[in-house]
Design a protein around this motif. Sequence first.
Motif, PDB file in Angstrom:
ATOM      1  N   ALA A  67       0.826  -1.206   0.000  1.00 17.61           N
ATOM      2  CA  ALA A  67       0.000   0.000   0.000  1.00 17.61           C
ATOM      3  C   ALA A  67       0.860   1.256   0.000  1.00 17.61           C
ATOM      4  N   VAL A  68       1.682   1.418   1.022  1.00 19.96           N
ATOM      5  CA  VAL A  68       2.445   2.656   1.177  1.00 19.96           C
ATOM      6  C   VAL A  68       3.887   2.282   1.477  1.00 19.96           C
ATOM      7  N   SER A  69       4.835   2.933   0.815  1.00 21.01           N
ATOM      8  CA  SER A  69       6.249   2.653   1.023  1.00 21.01           C
ATOM      9  C   SER A  69       6.727   3.279   2.327  1.00 21.01           C
ATOM     10  N   PRO A  70       7.843   2.764   2.896  1.00 22.63           N
ATOM     11  CA  PRO A  70       8.373   3.346   4.129  1.00 22.63           C
ATOM     12  C   PRO A  70       8.736   4.822   3.978  1.00 22.63           C
ATOM     13  N   LEU A  71       9.238   5.210   2.831  1.00 27.27           N
ATOM     14  CA  LEU A  71       9.632   6.597   2.625  1.00 27.27           C
ATOM     15  C   LEU A  71       8.411   7.517   2.680  1.00 27.27           C
ATOM     16  N   VAL A  72       7.327   7.146   2.038  1.00 27.84           N
ATOM     17  CA  VAL A  72       6.106   7.960   2.061  1.00 27.84           C
ATOM     18  C   VAL A  72       5.556   8.046   3.477  1.00 27.84           C
ATOM     19  N   SER A  73       5.558   6.934   4.176  1.00 28.55           N
ATOM     20  CA  SER A  73       5.037   6.943   5.545  1.00 28.55           C
ATOM     21  C   SER A  73       5.871   7.841   6.450  1.00 28.55           C
ATOM     22  N   TYR A  74       7.203   7.730   6.331  1.00 31.38           N
ATOM     23  CA  TYR A  74       8.080   8.495   7.217  1.00 31.38           C
ATOM     24  C   TYR A  74       7.960   9.989   6.967  1.00 31.38           C
ATOM     25  N   VAL A  75       8.086  10.417   5.733  1.00 32.10           N
ATOM     26  CA  VAL A  75       8.044  11.852   5.434  1.00 32.10           C
ATOM     27  C   VAL A  75       6.651  12.420   5.714  1.00 32.10           C
ATOM     28  N   SER A  76       5.605  11.650   5.413  1.00 29.63           N
ATOM     29  CA  SER A  76       4.256  12.116   5.718  1.00 29.63           C
ATOM     30  C   SER A  76       4.058  12.279   7.216  1.00 29.63           C
ATOM     31  N   GLY A  77       4.606  11.347   7.973  1.00 28.37           N
ATOM     32  CA  GLY A  77       4.482  11.471   9.431  1.00 28.37           C
ATOM     33  C   GLY A  77       5.162  12.707   9.971  1.00 28.37           C
ATOM     34  N   LEU A  78       6.324  13.069   9.403  1.00 30.70           N
ATOM     35  CA  LEU A  78       7.033  14.266   9.860  1.00 30.70           C
ATOM     36  C   LEU A  78       6.263  15.537   9.527  1.00 30.70           C
ATOM     37  N   LEU A  79       5.743  15.630   8.327  1.00 24.25           N
ATOM     38  CA  LEU A  79       5.114  16.871   7.871  1.00 24.25           C
ATOM     39  C   LEU A  79       3.656  16.979   8.294  1.00 24.25           C
ATOM     40  N   LEU A  80       2.981  15.875   8.496  1.00 23.10           N
ATOM     41  CA  LEU A  80       1.555  15.894   8.825  1.00 23.10           C
ATOM     42  C   LEU A  80       1.277  15.478  10.256  1.00 23.10           C
ATOM     43  N   GLY A  81       2.328  15.277  11.032  1.00 19.01           N
ATOM     44  CA  GLY A  81       2.127  14.930  12.428  1.00 19.01           C
ATOM     45  C   GLY A  81       1.709  16.125  13.260  1.00 19.01           C
ATOM     46  N   THR A  82       1.509  15.866  14.538  1.00 17.82           N
ATOM     47  CA  THR A  82       1.035  16.919  15.444  1.00 17.82           C
ATOM     48  C   THR A  82       2.166  17.724  16.078  1.00 17.82           C
ATOM     49  N   ASN A  83       3.411  17.278  15.884  1.00 20.80           N
ATOM     50  CA  ASN A  83       4.549  17.964  16.492  1.00 20.80           C
ATOM     51  C   ASN A  83       5.005  19.097  15.577  1.00 20.80           C
ATOM     52  N   GLY A  84       4.712  20.314  15.959  1.00 21.67           N
ATOM     53  CA  GLY A  84       5.087  21.462  15.139  1.00 21.67           C
ATOM     54  C   GLY A  84       6.581  21.680  15.048  1.00 21.67           C
ATOM     55  N   LYS A  85       7.293  21.335  16.114  1.00 21.23           N
ATOM     56  CA  LYS A  85       8.746  21.499  16.099  1.00 21.23           C
ATOM     57  C   LYS A  85       9.375  20.592  15.050  1.00 21.23           C
ATOM     58  N   VAL A  86       8.922  19.353  14.997  1.00 20.22           N
ATOM     59  CA  VAL A  86       9.449  18.404  14.004  1.00 20.22           C
ATOM     60  C   VAL A  86       9.088  18.862  12.598  1.00 20.22           C
ATOM     61  N   ARG A  87       7.872  19.353  12.427  1.00 22.79           N
ATOM     62  CA  ARG A  87       7.441  19.805  11.103  1.00 22.79           C
ATOM     63  C   ARG A  87       8.301  20.975  10.609  1.00 22.79           C
ATOM     64  N   THR A  88       8.567  21.926  11.482  1.00 25.00           N
ATOM     65  CA  THR A  88       9.404  23.067  11.098  1.00 25.00           C
ATOM     66  C   THR A  88      10.825  22.640  10.798  1.00 25.00           C
ATOM     67  N   TRP A  89      11.350  21.734  11.588  1.00 25.74           N
ATOM     68  CA  TRP A  89      12.728  21.230  11.397  1.00 25.74           C
ATOM     69  C   TRP A  89      12.889  20.548  10.050  1.00 25.74           C
ATOM     70  N   PHE A  90      11.965  19.683   9.684  1.00 28.07           N
ATOM     71  CA  PHE A  90      12.095  18.966   8.418  1.00 28.07           C
ATOM     72  C   PHE A  90      11.792  19.884   7.235  1.00 28.07           C
ATOM     73  N   SER A  91      10.880  20.833   7.427  1.00 32.01           N
ATOM     74  CA  SER A  91      10.606  21.789   6.348  1.00 32.01           C
ATOM     75  C   SER A  91      11.837  22.620   6.036  1.00 32.01           C
ATOM     76  N   MET A  92      12.585  22.982   7.066  1.00 32.23           N
ATOM     77  CA  MET A  92      13.826  23.720   6.847  1.00 32.23           C
ATOM     78  C   MET A  92      14.836  22.877   6.066  1.00 32.23           C
ATOM     79  N   PHE A  93      14.848  21.587   6.319  1.00 35.74           N
ATOM     80  CA  PHE A  93      15.732  20.688   5.567  1.00 35.74           C
ATOM     81  C   PHE A  93      15.374  20.705   4.080  1.00 35.74           C
ATOM     82  N   ILE A  94      14.085  20.687   3.757  1.00 34.08           N
ATOM     83  CA  ILE A  94      13.658  20.716   2.357  1.00 34.08           C
ATOM     84  C   ILE A  94      14.029  22.051   1.717  1.00 34.08           C
TER      85      ILE A  94
END
Length: 1259
Positions: free
Chosen positions: A285-312
């Motif tokens: 259904a879903v690859s590990p890469l899609v699951s991992y990146v989606s979890g970072l950007l769509l999760g509830t932790n705003g700090k993690v979301r900002t950190w990974f967005s800066m990486f992109i």
Amino acid sequence: MADTASLQFVSPYAFEAMQKVDVARLAALSDPELRLLLPCLVRMALCAPADQSNAWAQDKKLILRLLSGVEAVNSIVALLSVDFHALEQDARKEQQLRHKAGGSNGESILVSQLQHGLTLEFEHSDPLRRLRLALSELLAIMNKVADSNGEFFLKSSELFESPVYLEEVADVLCILQAELPSLLPIIEVAEALLHVRNGEWFLCLLVANVPDSFSEVCRGLIKNGERQDEESVGGRRRTEALRQLCQMNPSQALNIRAMVVEECHLPGLGVALTLDYKPDMADEAVSPLVSYVSGLLLGTNGKVRTWFSMFIRNGQQRKRESSSVLWQMRRQLLLELVAILPRSRSTHVPNDSDMDSESSSGYSGLREEHVVKASALLRLYCALMGIAGLRPTDEEAEQLLQLMTSRPPATPAGVRFVSLSFCKLLAFPTLVSTPEQEQLMVMWLSWMIKEEEYFESAAGVSASFGEMLLLVAMYFHSNQLSAIIELVCSTLGMKIAIKPSSLSKMKTIFTQEIFTEQVVTAHAVRVAVTNNLSANITGFLPIHCIYQLLRSRAFTKHKVSIKCIARLIRMFPHNYIVSLKDWNLPPLESLSHVIAIDLLSWKDDLITQVPEDWIFRQLCETTTPLHTQLLPLIDVYINSILTPASKTNPEATNQPITEQEILNVFQGLAGGDGGKVRSQYTITTQLLILYYILSYEEALLANTKTLALMQKKPKSYSPALMDQIPIKHLIRQAQGLQQELGGLHSALLRLLATNYPHLCMVEDWISEEEVTGTLPLLRKMLLTSSSCKYSQIQLREAFQNVLSGGLRLLRILEHLTLLSAGDLIPYAEALTASMGLLLEDGVSRRILQTVNKLWMVLNTVMPRKLWVMTVNALQPSVKLLRQQRYTQNDLMVDPLIVLRCDSRVFRCPPLMDITLHMLNGYLLASKAYLNAHLKETAEFERQAQTVSNLGLSGQPDTPEVTREELKNALLAAQDSAAVQILLEVCLPSPQEELQLGGGGGADSLLRSVQSAPGIPMRKQVGDTGTGRGAQGEREAEGGLLSDLREVQCLICCLLHQMFIADPNIAKLVHFQGYPQALLPLTVAGIPSMHICLDFIPELLAQPQLEKQIFAIQLLSHLCTQYALPKSLSVARLAISVMGTLLTVLTRAKRFAFFMPTLPCLVSFCKAFPPLFDDVMSLLVQVGQVSAADVTTKARDIDPLIARLQYLREKPQEIPLSEPKYSLRKRSAEELGGADPDVQLCYQIEATFMDIISSSTQAL
């Protein structure tokens, strides 16, 4: 890191063998693999083990046999033979020396002056010197790392770079760290190795020889790492080292990735580990890469979301590099996207013939097993572009558009995919850049419209993408771009910054090519209701579309006939082109896609309102948990009924739900409040209809002024309809379903408190807790099947024989107490109709109390009808013979009807309790009724008055405040009349006066109140076999257990509530006055009587002598009950007023004033001894004035004045053995008692004696 490409790393197989000390696996390793693990194996074989078991002894033999054939073991054994204690001391001395020298590479204790290079020295040195050389070099690097303040450097070290001696240096390094752990902490050693070439290889060997330190080393490297690892060389080297460690121990790769996310460091490492991760069982259904990146950007932790967005964002600023982790990630995602595309597609737009052959050729058909993965990829790209700011390449944009315009199978997942694709187009319209792509998008949208009905039926889902299309079209037509943005974000499940200006192209396409405004409106009316609508059904539903149309008033604006079109749709449910000649209508292209209907030319009998039948049917198709859009839908529907769509057309409003439809919902609730729910409609539907009715009536009153200006008066629902709705029963049902009903219960309580305050009395809620508590539940568990077999006829017959067969009636009533409130409803009429029979003498008190209890239980489910039946049942026999029946409306207009009952009720405490409860309820109901009536008629009468006065000058309109004042005056008169009647009930009858005190009614009443330390209980439990007629003995005693006393307590409780609720009632009643004999009862029995201290000064200022007398008498009792500073100040004022009146009153009025008020001075002095001097001075003044009047009649009264002066100066010398009234009585006999002044003089002397007596007794 190309410098380590030729080096052999420890394999996962070898590392697992070392972790588990699996000797069999170790024996299977090749010589090169085994060579890397020799330091640990040699130490394991030579050092004394902690494990003394036989199994380990055998394993140790195998290890020795394994090492026996390896030549390098001898050099490692030689390294272990060194004196490490002396080595550690020298190393610490060198560290101190380096610290003093400021870190300069000067004299070394570990290593003397080198004659050759470091590599040659290492080659020709003995084991001890090799250890010293490596230790000196390692300490130098560690010190430099500590002094670098986080700045990365690459240390050129000949010892760590020579490929010939790497294995020997690794052996030395592992032995040093194992033997000197305090000097060389493994985390600091790992940090130092990152700054030398081949450092990741040395690090892997070090960890492989100490496998237990794997997690510790990884966590330390991550904690000390950079927030953005691809920004620097050090970050990339650290990422590569950790990546090699995880390749050596792949089972811990996901744990290391979790550490990365936890610390918000090294985002590239997390992506790299995900790219390296190869799960044992691949998820299709879903690859590990899609699951991992989606979890970072769509999760509830705003700090993690900002950190990974800066990486992109940072990764895009650098030029494209194949070694970049970000570009590796993007490439992998693109490969996954291309892999699930139906087949190779281009932006070529097929013609009509192509479209006809689509179904046979399978054009753009997305495979069913790829739909979920495609949806996940779409959401991921939305998050990358909308949250992380990813700018797609042309190739990525092209493939994304191909995927979005794919046509999935008709499954729930396919519906979800289409919705996501549509929202992605709205969120990122820049993906459509060429005319060919735009035409492709339009064709795809047309396909959505065409296939919407098929998808909804085939997929079996309630929320289809058709509703979303319709809703977006509505928003575009009403220019609510922010609502579209909110809808897109809600569907995608993420917050994306979308500029409204970016939607201009999509708006043009929607409003001009796909959905015109009339098409939107006509298309909406064929949307069916959602069966079993609840909060569990997610997505966009027909209710969202109807809500938006109601909000924008599109139905009334375009005069769309909902009922007529719905009728046509039922006649022609399929996608056929039909001829409507019989209807005289314009031809319709398709009923599934109604286009441009001009309904203005239709027949006159077409209904031109919003679909009240649609809304009603949707309300009937609801269940729990309640959908969040239902309450807003009802609110906006009510607003569309009362408020026209435009000022130019005030008739453009919708019609309310008919009364017959509402009655159908409550059809199974026979008897209004008294019905038991046996309806085909769910409790959710009934509660929603109740909310609609209450909200409609409230909105009707709130918009009275606006409706009056438009000369429009919408019809209100009749009182007869409201009487048929079991409001209290429904509220009780809602109270137990608060979690499922969301905010409906609280909204109903608010409306109920506003419109039906008599159903929200506090005592009702408290009694309801008693009815629904644990004890009643336990009693019900005792109920057997045979206990419920008493019919209403048997209950009526038992009431008829209450005097002769009281035990049978009591048995039936006791069984009824075990029933629930709902099960009691059928017995309500029989119970209330027979209440008049309980007024006869000889009825058991227990029967009366049981009836009271049953009535209170019924009051929790059917209060309004129960009250009407009870009031009619307790009417006097004369009215019953006339068959005068009161209605609910009669009782709300005149609540005092409740008190026009049989007079015997006033001496039956259980029934009096019921009567007072009903009275309190109807007083509240009357207030709400009059307020509603005033609001309902005020504006319309005012408009009529304005019209009638247009030609009459000099006749101003009646000010609105006058109507409000009249209403308040009526309510005040109503409340005060009720209080006065209840106070009159508290007075004993002549027979009761004889029983209480042999004729001294007032004095006996006062004595009984004063002798009671407090208020008696509200209800006295009588003996089961003792009738009311047998209570005469107790009443003759004048005790606290008499019926009169219990009724007085009940009345005092109600008056206390009324006075607290509205203190103005207390003021009005006391300005009106009541018998002085009741003052001891009211002051002692009503706790809120202390508020009278606020207005007694105003009462003293009244010109009527009777009110002044009543104020002083009231104050005397209040001072005794509430000896407060405020009471003292008011008492001083009263004494001053009495002194002033002494100088202005005539002889007759002076006698009438002072005779009843002089005894009050005794209470003043008793409560406040500091008033003694003022009271004595007043008494002397009154005595002097009275004595002077007596002197004018030639009577010698001077001895009285002398006695008064003597009493004032020497009260302690007065003999108290003589009865205090003997002097006054004897003087009256001697003087004949004819002269008022003489009587007043002796009253003054008696007051003196009472004051002195009370003060000496206190001492």
